[in-house]
Write a protein that holds these residues in place. Structure first.
Motif, PDB file in Angstrom:
ATOM      1  N   SER A 181       0.664  -1.397  -0.081  1.00 37.36           N
ATOM      2  CA  SER A 181       0.058   0.035   0.005  1.00 37.36           C
ATOM      3  C   SER A 181       0.818   1.144   0.160  1.00 37.36           C
ATOM      4  O   SER A 181       1.817   1.430   0.760  1.00 37.36           O
ATOM      5  CB  SER A 181      -0.974   0.046   1.192  1.00 37.36           C
ATOM      6  N   SER A 182       0.552   2.375  -0.836  1.00 43.41           N
ATOM      7  CA  SER A 182       1.006   3.310  -0.858  1.00 43.41           C
ATOM      8  C   SER A 182       2.631   3.390  -1.162  1.00 43.41           C
ATOM      9  O   SER A 182       3.016   2.883  -2.012  1.00 43.41           O
ATOM     10  CB  SER A 182       0.919   4.304   0.426  1.00 43.41           C
ATOM     11  N   ALA A 183       3.418   3.871  -0.252  1.00 43.86           N
ATOM     12  CA  ALA A 183       4.979   3.604  -0.126  1.00 43.86           C
ATOM     13  C   ALA A 183       5.326   2.001  -0.741  1.00 43.86           C
ATOM     14  O   ALA A 183       6.095   1.657  -1.192  1.00 43.86           O
ATOM     15  CB  ALA A 183       5.718   4.015   0.692  1.00 43.86           C
ATOM     16  N   GLY A 184       4.460   1.206  -0.064  1.00 46.48           N
ATOM     17  CA  GLY A 184       4.591  -0.437  -0.278  1.00 46.48           C
ATOM     18  C   GLY A 184       4.474  -0.561  -1.747  1.00 46.48           C
ATOM     19  O   GLY A 184       5.195  -1.612  -2.150  1.00 46.48           O
ATOM     20  N   ALA A 185       3.307  -0.088  -2.139  1.00 36.21           N
ATOM     21  CA  ALA A 185       3.039  -0.263  -3.626  1.00 36.21           C
ATOM     22  C   ALA A 185       4.223   0.486  -4.610  1.00 36.21           C
ATOM     23  O   ALA A 185       4.496  -0.181  -5.521  1.00 36.21           O
ATOM     24  CB  ALA A 185       1.645   0.310  -4.010  1.00 36.21           C
ATOM     25  N   HIS A 186       4.727   1.534  -4.009  1.00 32.79           N
ATOM     26  CA  HIS A 186       5.831   2.086  -4.665  1.00 32.79           C
ATOM     27  C   HIS A 186       7.240   1.471  -5.065  1.00 32.79           C
ATOM     28  O   HIS A 186       7.648   1.457  -5.874  1.00 32.79           O
ATOM     29  CB  HIS A 186       6.284   3.401  -3.945  1.00 32.79           C
ATOM     30  N   ILE A 187       7.323   0.325  -3.670  1.00 32.29           N
ATOM     31  CA  ILE A 187       8.545  -0.459  -3.795  1.00 32.29           C
ATOM     32  C   ILE A 187       7.861  -1.765  -4.750  1.00 32.29           C
ATOM     33  O   ILE A 187       8.820  -2.107  -5.426  1.00 32.29           O
ATOM     34  CB  ILE A 187       8.725  -0.843  -2.265  1.00 32.29           C
ATOM     35  N   ALA A 188       6.739  -2.186  -4.445  1.00 32.84           N
ATOM     36  CA  ALA A 188       6.394  -3.357  -5.235  1.00 32.84           C
ATOM     37  C   ALA A 188       6.417  -3.279  -6.643  1.00 32.84           C
ATOM     38  O   ALA A 188       6.760  -4.358  -7.347  1.00 32.84           O
ATOM     39  CB  ALA A 188       4.964  -3.786  -4.704  1.00 32.84           C
ATOM     40  N   ILE A 189       6.106  -2.234  -7.189  1.00 33.71           N
ATOM     41  CA  ILE A 189       5.852  -2.020  -8.805  1.00 33.71           C
ATOM     42  C   ILE A 189       7.526  -2.326  -9.418  1.00 33.71           C
ATOM     43  O   ILE A 189       7.525  -3.307 -10.277  1.00 33.71           O
ATOM     44  CB  ILE A 189       5.431  -0.788  -9.002  1.00 33.71           C
ATOM     45  N   PRO A 190       8.491  -1.783  -9.028  1.00 33.99           N
ATOM     46  CA  PRO A 190       9.740  -1.993  -9.650  1.00 33.99           C
ATOM     47  C   PRO A 190      10.144  -3.421  -9.155  1.00 33.99           C
ATOM     48  O   PRO A 190      10.728  -3.887 -10.183  1.00 33.99           O
ATOM     49  CB  PRO A 190      10.504  -0.920  -9.261  1.00 33.99           C
ATOM     50  N   LEU A 191      10.082  -3.817  -8.029  1.00 35.88           N
ATOM     51  CA  LEU A 191      10.489  -5.225  -7.859  1.00 35.88           C
ATOM     52  C   LEU A 191       9.715  -6.184  -8.582  1.00 35.88           C
ATOM     53  O   LEU A 191      10.485  -7.092  -8.787  1.00 35.88           O
ATOM     54  CB  LEU A 191      10.517  -5.280  -6.192  1.00 35.88           C
TER      55      LEU A 191
END
Length: 346
Positions: A181-191
């Protein structure tokens, strides 16, 4: 109100999603938001302590509702520099026939706040409903660490999970879902892109994205300029504002040219990514970049997606106003979305 993919294909309508929900407007007059900060880096330790207590309470309530159906274990996962990353591991009391798939969730908080308890209710709900193993993961926060340490932490944990299924008691052939979620999603997309590019084994089978950033203003290109309006239009909105994102940028010191920070611009493109489930807030300054990224996946790259837009609701509204009917629906939608990614919607 929720919108189907067919109803969001006209970007000229996206601004209509921002009109605040009348029931929320009334609730805001009577109830204070649970999470308020002054956007001062020096005050982050105090803010973390206050917010941590609320998230722990929410997690405990979700675990209590699950009664004897879900167990919890605190574990620590090694990072590349020897640091240990805290995570909460949830297992079903009854393992499904054939084994349990794995779900890994990353919390939000602008890279400066947050803990594993934030995503624990969704993890508990998914484990309870589908018998999966769920891992709510923490990463190191800014300003103590800088960009891209959070991404490295989560990549290390993702690789560790792929190689330690015996420890987790998960069968990744049954499903391997990653998101946040939010920053977590920001990380998840590139990974998720990195996992595809580097051939993570077993491969990811689904991505969960809640209110995801995908393109920062500093990296905006002409291709998306006409679609990218909510960052400015809702810059003084509720929950997330331009003032907040400026503080997060100062604390994190990101490379604005990096595709990690703007994964919509990932150099190898978006083809052959796993099915992706989106939850997007209509009155959120991040709305348009989430909708743009969803269109890129679905229309340009034939990636299977499901998307729910919560019209009239601001960023992370479910944390601030959990009594609102849409907040309760959001939590159920999150669990059902994870079920879709796991191939189980019963």
């Amino acid at each position: 109100m929720a919108f189907s993919p067919a109803s969001i294909n006209n970007p000229e309508r996206w601004h209509q999603f921002a009109e605040l929900d009348p029931e929320l407007v009334q609730m805001m007059k009577e109830v204070k938001p649970r999470f308020v900060q002054d956007h001062q880096i020096a005050n982050l330790p105090d803010t973390r302590a206050r917010w941590h207590a609320i998230w722990v309470e929410d997690k405990n309530e979700a675990l209590k509702e699950a009664e004897d159906e879900v167990s919890e274990e605190e574990i620590f996962i090694p990072a590349r520099d020897g640091s240990k990353l805290r995570a909460l591991l949830y297992r079903p009391s009854r393992v499904p026939e054939g084994g349990s798939p794995l779900v890994i969730m990353l919390h939000g908080g602008g890279f400066c706040l947050g803990n594993a308890e934030m995503e624990a209710p969704s993890c508990i709900g998914a484990t309870r409903a589908y018998g999966c193993i769920s891992l709510s993961l923490e990463y190191r926060l800014s300003p103590e660490v800088k960009f891209p340490v959070a991404y490295e932490d989560c990549w290390d944990a993702l690789v560790w999970a792929s190689k330690n299924t015996f420890v987790l008691r998960a069968d990744l052939s049954k499903g391997f879902v990653f998101g946040g979620s939010s920053a977590g999603a920001h990380i998840a997309i590139p990974l998720t892109h990195r996992a595809r590019d580097e051939g993570l084994t077993p491969p990811l089978t689904g991505t969960y994205l809640s209110v995801p950033p995908s393109l920062v203003p500093q990296a905006l290109t002409d291709k998306y300029r006409n679609l990218y309006r909510s960052r400015e239009a809702l810059s003084n909105g509720l929950a997330l504002t331009s003032k907040a994102t400026s503080m997060y940028d100062i604390a994190t010191e990101p490379d604005f040219t990096s595709p990690l920070w703007s994964p919509l611009l990932w150099l190898t493109g978006h083809a052959n990514l796993p099915p992706t489930f989106f939850q997007i807030c209509g009155a959120d300054m991040l709305r348009d970049e989430a909708l743009i990224y969803e269109r890129e996946l679905r229309l340009q790259n034939s990636v299977k997606t499901r998307v729910i837009v919560y019209a009239g609701m601001p960023h992370i509204f479910w944390y601030n106003y959990p009594a609102h009917p849409t907040s309760r629906r959001f939590v159920l939608d999150a669990v059902r979305g994870l079920g879709w990614l796991l191939g189980n919607e019963s």
